[in-house]
Design a protein around this motif. Sequence first.
Motif, PDB file in Angstrom:
ATOM      1  N   ALA A   1       0.847  -1.284  -0.169  1.00  0.00           N
ATOM      2  CA  ALA A   1      -0.050  -0.012   0.127  1.00  0.00           C
ATOM      3  C   ALA A   1       0.861   1.119  -0.079  1.00  0.00           C
ATOM      4  O   ALA A   1       1.974   1.260   0.462  1.00  0.00           O
ATOM      5  N   LYS A   2       0.341   2.481  -0.453  1.00  0.00           N
ATOM      6  CA  LYS A   2       1.189   3.860  -0.487  1.00  0.00           C
ATOM      7  C   LYS A   2       0.002   4.559   0.244  1.00  0.00           C
ATOM      8  O   LYS A   2      -1.031   4.623  -0.148  1.00  0.00           O
ATOM      9  N   LEU A   3       0.683   4.765   1.471  1.00  0.00           N
ATOM     10  CA  LEU A   3      -0.292   5.799   2.494  1.00  0.00           C
ATOM     11  C   LEU A   3       0.128   6.922   2.412  1.00  0.00           C
ATOM     12  O   LEU A   3       1.271   7.482   2.607  1.00  0.00           O
ATOM     13  N   PHE A   4      -0.851   8.043   2.253  1.00  0.00           N
ATOM     14  CA  PHE A   4      -0.599   9.362   2.443  1.00  0.00           C
ATOM     15  C   PHE A   4      -1.008  10.007   3.724  1.00  0.00           C
ATOM     16  O   PHE A   4      -2.128   9.817   3.883  1.00  0.00           O
ATOM     17  N   LEU A   5       0.024  10.667   4.352  1.00  0.00           N
ATOM     18  CA  LEU A   5      -0.325  10.934   5.890  1.00  0.00           C
ATOM     19  C   LEU A   5      -0.641  12.374   6.160  1.00  0.00           C
ATOM     20  O   LEU A   5      -0.407  12.745   7.325  1.00  0.00           O
ATOM     21  N   GLY A   6      -0.620  13.324   4.991  1.00  0.00           N
ATOM     22  CA  GLY A   6      -0.963  14.517   5.344  1.00  0.00           C
ATOM     23  C   GLY A   6       0.192  15.155   6.091  1.00  0.00           C
ATOM     24  O   GLY A   6       1.672  15.084   5.810  1.00  0.00           O
ATOM     25  N   ASN A   7      -0.012  15.967   7.365  1.00  0.00           N
ATOM     26  CA  ASN A   7       1.050  16.538   8.125  1.00  0.00           C
ATOM     27  C   ASN A   7       0.952  16.015   9.503  1.00  0.00           C
ATOM     28  O   ASN A   7       1.069  16.691  10.358  1.00  0.00           O
ATOM     29  N   ALA A   8       0.433  14.608   9.655  1.00  0.00           N
ATOM     30  CA  ALA A   8       0.021  14.028  10.638  1.00  0.00           C
ATOM     31  C   ALA A   8       1.419  13.335  11.508  1.00  0.00           C
ATOM     32  O   ALA A   8       1.402  12.254  10.862  1.00  0.00           O
ATOM     33  N   GLY A   9       1.929  14.021  12.303  1.00  0.00           N
ATOM     34  CA  GLY A   9       3.152  13.123  12.941  1.00  0.00           C
ATOM     35  C   GLY A   9       2.629  11.793  13.741  1.00  0.00           C
ATOM     36  O   GLY A   9       3.325  10.891  13.828  1.00  0.00           O
ATOM     37  N   THR A  10       1.390  12.157  14.176  1.00  0.00           N
ATOM     38  CA  THR A  10       0.757  10.935  15.151  1.00  0.00           C
ATOM     39  C   THR A  10       0.320   9.718  14.247  1.00  0.00           C
ATOM     40  O   THR A  10      -0.262   8.767  14.807  1.00  0.00           O
ATOM     41  N   ALA A  11       0.408  10.138  12.941  1.00  0.00           N
ATOM     42  CA  ALA A  11       0.085   8.875  12.140  1.00  0.00           C
ATOM     43  C   ALA A  11       1.293   8.280  11.458  1.00  0.00           C
ATOM     44  O   ALA A  11       1.513   7.259  11.408  1.00  0.00           O
ATOM     45  N   MET A  12       2.346   9.257  10.976  1.00  0.00           N
ATOM     46  CA  MET A  12       3.362   8.906  10.391  1.00  0.00           C
ATOM     47  C   MET A  12       4.246   8.147  11.226  1.00  0.00           C
ATOM     48  O   MET A  12       4.653   6.990  10.632  1.00  0.00           O
ATOM     49  N   ARG A  13       4.663   8.520  12.254  1.00  0.00           N
ATOM     50  CA  ARG A  13       5.638   7.815  13.143  1.00  0.00           C
ATOM     51  C   ARG A  13       5.188   6.261  13.442  1.00  0.00           C
ATOM     52  O   ARG A  13       5.826   5.424  13.355  1.00  0.00           O
ATOM     53  N   PRO A  14       4.109   6.310  14.220  1.00  0.00           N
ATOM     54  CA  PRO A  14       3.389   4.889  14.469  1.00  0.00           C
ATOM     55  C   PRO A  14       3.258   3.933  13.571  1.00  0.00           C
ATOM     56  O   PRO A  14       3.579   2.969  13.572  1.00  0.00           O
ATOM     57  N   LEU A  15       2.730   4.426  12.307  1.00  0.00           N
ATOM     58  CA  LEU A  15       2.301   3.675  11.490  1.00  0.00           C
ATOM     59  C   LEU A  15       3.623   3.048  10.727  1.00  0.00           C
ATOM     60  O   LEU A  15       3.884   2.066  10.169  1.00  0.00           O
TER      61      LEU A  15
ATOM     62  N   GLU B   1       4.594  21.632  13.208  1.00  0.00           N
ATOM     63  CA  GLU B   1       3.870  21.786  11.922  1.00  0.00           C
ATOM     64  C   GLU B   1       4.784  23.074  11.282  1.00  0.00           C
ATOM     65  O   GLU B   1       4.748  22.972   9.879  1.00  0.00           O
ATOM     66  N   THR B   2       5.589  23.903  11.805  1.00  0.00           N
ATOM     67  CA  THR B   2       6.270  24.716  11.439  1.00  0.00           C
ATOM     68  C   THR B   2       7.609  24.932  12.340  1.00  0.00           C
ATOM     69  O   THR B   2       7.442  24.626  13.525  1.00  0.00           O
ATOM     70  N   ASP B   3       8.409  25.996  12.333  1.00  0.00           N
ATOM     71  CA  ASP B   3       9.370  26.276  13.206  1.00  0.00           C
ATOM     72  C   ASP B   3       8.345  27.343  14.027  1.00  0.00           C
ATOM     73  O   ASP B   3       8.310  28.633  13.967  1.00  0.00           O
ATOM     74  N   ARG B   4       8.144  26.762  15.147  1.00  0.00           N
ATOM     75  CA  ARG B   4       7.024  27.352  15.835  1.00  0.00           C
ATOM     76  C   ARG B   4       7.662  28.616  16.859  1.00  0.00           C
ATOM     77  O   ARG B   4       6.935  29.597  17.022  1.00  0.00           O
ATOM     78  N   ILE B   5       8.914  28.667  17.041  1.00  0.00           N
ATOM     79  CA  ILE B   5       9.471  29.473  17.992  1.00  0.00           C
ATOM     80  C   ILE B   5       9.724  30.889  16.983  1.00  0.00           C
ATOM     81  O   ILE B   5       9.327  32.029  17.189  1.00  0.00           O
ATOM     82  N   ALA B   6      10.130  30.593  15.712  1.00  0.00           N
ATOM     83  CA  ALA B   6      10.410  31.728  14.762  1.00  0.00           C
ATOM     84  C   ALA B   6       8.930  32.331  14.317  1.00  0.00           C
ATOM     85  O   ALA B   6       8.767  33.612  14.410  1.00  0.00           O
ATOM     86  N   ALA B   7       8.047  31.332  14.171  1.00  0.00           N
ATOM     87  CA  ALA B   7       6.640  31.981  13.718  1.00  0.00           C
ATOM     88  C   ALA B   7       5.939  32.450  14.848  1.00  0.00           C
ATOM     89  O   ALA B   7       5.443  33.744  14.676  1.00  0.00           O
ATOM     90  N   MET B   8       6.064  32.062  15.932  1.00  0.00           N
ATOM     91  CA  MET B   8       5.440  32.948  17.086  1.00  0.00           C
ATOM     92  C   MET B   8       6.069  34.206  17.116  1.00  0.00           C
ATOM     93  O   MET B   8       5.510  35.165  17.530  1.00  0.00           O
ATOM     94  N   ALA B   9       7.364  34.307  17.211  1.00  0.00           N
ATOM     95  CA  ALA B   9       7.976  35.470  17.460  1.00  0.00           C
ATOM     96  C   ALA B   9       7.753  36.467  16.258  1.00  0.00           C
ATOM     97  O   ALA B   9       7.164  37.801  16.980  1.00  0.00           O
TER      98      ALA B   9
END
Length: 677
Positions: free
Chosen positions: A88-102, A357-365
Amino acid sequence: MFDIPFLDLPPMGGASGTVRLPGSKSISNRVLLLAGLAAGTTVVHDLLDSDDTRVMLAALEALGCTLERHGRTLHVGGLGGRLKVHEAKLFLGNAGTAMRPLAAALAVLATTQGGRFELSGVPRMHERPIGDLVDALRPLGCTVEDLGQPGYPPLRLSGQAGGTLATERPIRVRGDVSSQFLTALLLALPLVADARAVTIEVEGELISKPYIEITLNLLARFGIAVQREGWQRFTIPQGSAYRTPGAIHVEGDASSASYFVALGAIAAHGGAPLRIEGVGSDSIQGDIRFVEAAQAMGAQVKSGPGWLEVHRGRWPLAGITLDANHIPDAAMTLAVMALYADGPTRISGIASWRVKETDRIAAMAAELRKVGATVIEGADFIEVAPPAAWRAASIRTYDDHRMAMCLSLAAFNPAAGARVPVRILEPQCVGKTFPDYFEALFGVAEAAPEDVPVIAIDGPTASGKGTLAAAVAARLGYDLLDSGALYRATGLAAQWDGVSPDDEAALAHLAARLDLRFGHGADSGRTWLRGREVTDDLRLESSGLMASRVSAHPAVRQALHALQLSFRRAPGLVADGRDMGTVVFPAAPLKVFLTASAAERAARRHKQLIDKGISANIEDLRADLEARDARDKNRSVAPLKPAEDALLLDNSHLTIEESVARVLAWWQERGPFEAHA
Ligand code: C5P
């Protein structure tokens, strides 16, 4: 859900009421994977419905799990640890909680049972590290190929049936980049622990420990009692096998709760607290400890099982210094609470923000600076000092749900004595974990009516106001008031009750008690009167004529006035009718008077009716329109005429898109924000 290029939040001064949280993302995706791997059916209650869970569900379905929805529950038929599908080819969007355990589970299953699986995601997913997990899987005997940059997805996991895994020695994994690598191994290795215990050892200091606690907690629910020695060594006992608990409930998302805890601390200063339902004192999620941090800044919080109640306490909030390693996601919310503090707030221990999801320190600043804050950032910390002067800011969200939800709290700046709107770009990114976030926010937020923008669109019958107003409202995410529908409904109610269109007092009585409901979301465009659907009845020519008669009575107009004003709610309103700009919303910042020639309007109405299969004569229609125009223009109260400051738009030769573009351009000119493509 607001699927629009930007959403403008008006300044909002207060908050009260109740928010019901969506299910936890972390729990939802773990439960789905566990249910998918276990034997038998698991009934999952209150699962989160979001981008991240959708990709997990699609992956499970592609792997042969059965999924059946029954209302708010999902029945998952699991694989019982045996692959049904070997490629199977699985597309997992931006979901780390799907990518890593799968990745871990499929690597283990492909190695022992044979298979070939490719896992990919959106471009940002391919920049999020997975190398430490791959480095743990390869010495086990798994074949893991990097299909892009080494150490990042996409990955291919493959193996021949009958392969074995080297589980006799402890499996080593780094714990200092993402705790999801350890979670992935903990979820995958029970699949191969029947003959021999499996031990995992963590190298380096384990970050985000509370997420490991969620993993261990849910593993226990599925029959796996992991033995833990400190945070360094985890052993899955020999003979372990997944067993479905039968039914499982997903508690509300504690990270999502943080926005409302913060909101309560900033803006629940009236009598009633802001109540949050779905998580509470019994939560298994680490982010529930955000409550302690919010309390340190000044929030007053009460809690019980499944609920929290928050009040503003200390004001302004207190600036704090905190190592937030234990609440990495919710800590983002503290950075925004810092806008309302009396001094700087320093949050450290957040190096992991840089690989989310992004570099949150840079984005937040960058985004906090736009509203006026002074921000210092480092490799693993951020320090935020409140604005000396607030600025209306157009906030980038970086396709990061938490950026959008956090920065929405900057719109409560009236609490800090300011009064500026906040533009959130690409607000639909909240769909990752909280698709209805903004609806929930507007449900509890309070704005002064004069701060809520109104676009008034008036004009004669069949000028296309309704279509234009609905399109403008949809594009801005604003509410819509079709004031004609109120007069039409009054006319219909009069017909039902046998009230004469000349009996002003009886009509006004009906209008003041109009039990009218407009549909939202999936029901938008539908209308109910006294519980009966009247969507089509209201559009009949006869209802329009009746409306034109009843609306000429001053007492009827007066009776509907307060109802019309009540539509002015955050984030904004587009109101169409005859007197929106002149009488009901005389201070509306944009008034449009829409016209088209009588011939053109008659031709449009004719086409509408013919399309609906209703026969009509164009000359009669034109005569009716002109009679209604005359009555609307010549009545003594609120006659149809452009407001003095209205902009005239003759749409005789414009398409709907052109008219919408014109109104949006006028609106843009009036606002404080730069134009966006
Ligand atoms: O806009 P629509 O055609 O639905 O309105 C039906 C009738 O209600 C109009 O012809 C007009 O007489 C009346 N009306 C009004 N004031 C409004 C909206 C509608 O008098 N604001």
